[in-house]
Scaffold this active site. Sequence first.
Site, PDB file in Angstrom:
ATOM      1  N   SER A 231       0.859  -1.179   0.000  1.00 40.79           N
ATOM      2  CA  SER A 231       0.000   0.000   0.000  1.00 40.79           C
ATOM      3  C   SER A 231       0.889   1.219   0.000  1.00 40.79           C
ATOM      4  CB  SER A 231      -0.887   0.012   1.259  1.00 40.79           C
ATOM      5  OG  SER A 231      -1.547   1.252   1.412  1.00 40.79           O
TER       6      SER A 231
ATOM      7  N   TYR B 196      -1.970  -0.347  10.504  1.00 40.84           N
ATOM      8  CA  TYR B 196      -2.001  -0.581   9.053  1.00 40.84           C
ATOM      9  C   TYR B 196      -0.666  -0.189   8.432  1.00 40.84           C
ATOM     10  CZ  TYR B 196      -3.947  -0.726   4.324  1.00 40.84           C
ATOM     11  OH  TYR B 196      -4.201  -1.037   3.005  1.00 40.84           O
TER      12      TYR B 196
END
Length: 275
Positions: A147, A160
Site C-alpha cells: 500500500s 495498518y
Amino acid sequence: MAKQQISAQASAVVTGAGSGIGRAFAQELAARGGRVICADINLATAEETVAMIIAQGGQAHAIRCDVSQLADVESLVEQAEAWLCGPVDLVINNAGVGAGGQVVGEMPMADWQWALGINLWGVIHGCHVFAPRLRTLGRGGIINVCSTASFAAAPRMGAYNVSKAAALALSETLSAEMAGTGIAVTALCPTFVKTNIARDGRISEGSSRLAAKIMDLVGFAPERVAKTTLDALDKNQLYVLPQFDARMIWRSKRLAPALYARGAGLINRYAGSSL
C-alpha cells in the site's frame, strides 16, 4: 530481465480472492488463460469469484484459507497443487484488512494483532511456503499487495502502516534474494481503490466515512489496478504505484522526509479532531 509473460496461462494462487483487488486479480488471470486458485477466509465469496470466472469460460477453484495461520497456508499449497495437477507458478499475497482511526496508544492491542496477523503474517506465510517451491521450479512470480501506507506513514493508521511497511520490506528483500533465479517479485502500493476494506475493517466511524467518500471520488477500479500490476510483473518491475498521488507521496517522502513528516503532523492536528 526480458519480459517473461508470467501472467499468461499462469497456475496461480490469489489470497483474499473473494472480493476487491483479489477478485480482480483472479478474473484477469483467468482472462489471460490461467488457472486460478481463489483463496479466502470466506469460502462463500471465494466461490462467487470462481462462479464468475467459470461463467466467462475460465478455470478456477475455491479454497478456504486463513492466511494468518501457517497451517492453513501450508494446506493451501497442497490443495492447490492437487487441483492444478502440478506446481503453482504465480502467488498473489493479497489478503488484507483495514485498521485505523486512533493514535498509537489508544488503538486496542487486539486490533494491532488482528491487522498484523493478516496484513503482515499472511504475506510472510505466503512467501515462506511458496518461495522455496518457485526457486525449485525456476520460473514464476510473487506479487505482494502492500500500500502507499507502507511509506506514507499517515497519522492514525499505525497498525495498518506498520503491517504494510513490513510487507514492502519483505518484498524488497525477497526481490534481492530472487535476483537471477527467474522469479519476479512485485510490490503493489496503491492509494485508494474501490474495495470494501474501509467498510469491513476496524476503523473509527469518522475515518471510515472519510475513506469511503475518497474512494467514491478518486478511487481506482480494482480491475485497472490488477491489469497494471500483472503487466508490471511481466516486466519484472519491483514497485507498482498505479496512481499519481501514490507517486507524488513516494517522491515527497524521499526528497524531503522531515518536511513530509511535519506536514503530515499538521494535517492530523487540524483535521484529526473531526475523525
